[in-house]
Design a protein around this motif. Structure first.
Motif, PDB file in Angstrom:
ATOM      1  N   MET A  46     -61.562 -83.208 -73.644  1.00 57.09           N
ATOM      2  CA  MET A  46     -60.553 -82.573 -72.795  1.00 57.09           C
ATOM      3  C   MET A  46     -61.091 -81.190 -72.417  1.00 57.09           C
ATOM      4  SD  MET A  46     -56.545 -81.744 -73.642  1.00 57.09           S
ATOM      5  CE  MET A  46     -55.954 -83.406 -73.470  1.00 57.09           C
ATOM      6  N   SER A  56     -56.643 -88.038 -66.289  1.00 62.92           N
ATOM      7  CA  SER A  56     -57.203 -88.347 -67.605  1.00 62.92           C
ATOM      8  C   SER A  56     -58.082 -89.584 -67.513  1.00 62.92           C
ATOM      9  CB  SER A  56     -56.076 -88.586 -68.614  1.00 62.92           C
ATOM     10  OG  SER A  56     -56.615 -88.879 -69.868  1.00 62.92           O
ATOM     11  N   GLN A  73     -55.920 -91.920 -73.608  1.00 68.22           N
ATOM     12  CA  GLN A  73     -54.809 -90.996 -73.827  1.00 68.22           C
ATOM     13  C   GLN A  73     -53.855 -90.959 -72.631  1.00 68.22           C
ATOM     14  OE1 GLN A  73     -57.004 -87.463 -74.541  1.00 68.22           O
ATOM     15  NE2 GLN A  73     -57.825 -88.202 -76.469  1.00 68.22           N
ATOM     16  N   ALA A  81     -57.209 -85.378 -79.056  1.00 67.77           N
ATOM     17  CA  ALA A  81     -58.315 -84.738 -78.330  1.00 67.77           C
ATOM     18  C   ALA A  81     -59.070 -83.749 -79.194  1.00 67.77           C
ATOM     19  CB  ALA A  81     -57.787 -84.046 -77.081  1.00 67.77           C
TER      20      ALA A  81
END
Length: 155
Positions: free
Chosen positions: A1, A75, A79, A153
């Motif tokens: 991330m 994303s 997730q 993450a």
């Protein structure tokens, strides 16, 4: 991330937490306190709270929804499902609020602004309180989903 996703995620969490905290406050503190107040006092206080809340709280919901939309769309991991679950809970929250709570808010606000005493003030407030039992779990699940993404993450 990456860094911008962390920032957008934190904005979503903060905005959802504001909504959730407000509803939990009313569930745990406002509800029992209003039961002790007279019907007219409860209507007046809640009417003026709704006057300001209905004008100022939507920004938190809009930002929470937008952050989850952005994160779900961009994303690249599994997730994404957490963001979609969070988004679904936020949308259900808005629908529940608009259909179940907002009409009561409008009645109480109008009564407070005009100084009118509602004959069914306690019943209206009890109904509004019951809808918290739907809204709070939706917000808690949304908040948990968003927090789980950050936890995963950072692992």
């Amino acid at each position: 991330m990456n860094h911008w996703m962390w920032l957008v995620s934190l904005i979503g969490i903060l905005c959802t937490a504001v909504l959730c905290g407000t509803d939990i406050f009313f569930l745990t503190v406002g509800r029992p306190a209003l039961k002790l107040a007279s019907s007219s006092a409860g209507t007046e206080v809640m009417g003026f709270l709704h006057l300001f809340g209905d004008a100022r709280m939507p920004i938190w919901g809009v930002l929470a929804i937008l952050s989850n939309i952005l994160l779900a769309a961009l994303s690249r991991s599994e997730q994404r499902w957490f963001y979609l679950a969070s988004l679904l809970m936020l949308i259900l929250f808005v629908v529940a609020y608009a259909r179940l709570s907002k009409p009561i808010n409008q009645i109480q606000t109008e009564a407070a602004k005009t100084g009118k005493n509602l004959k069914n003030g306690r019943e209206l407030q009890a109904s509004w309180d019951r809808w918290l039992m739907i809204r709070v779990p939706l917000l808690v699940v949304s908040l948990l989903a968003q927090c789980l993404v950050l936890l995963i993450a950072s692992a």
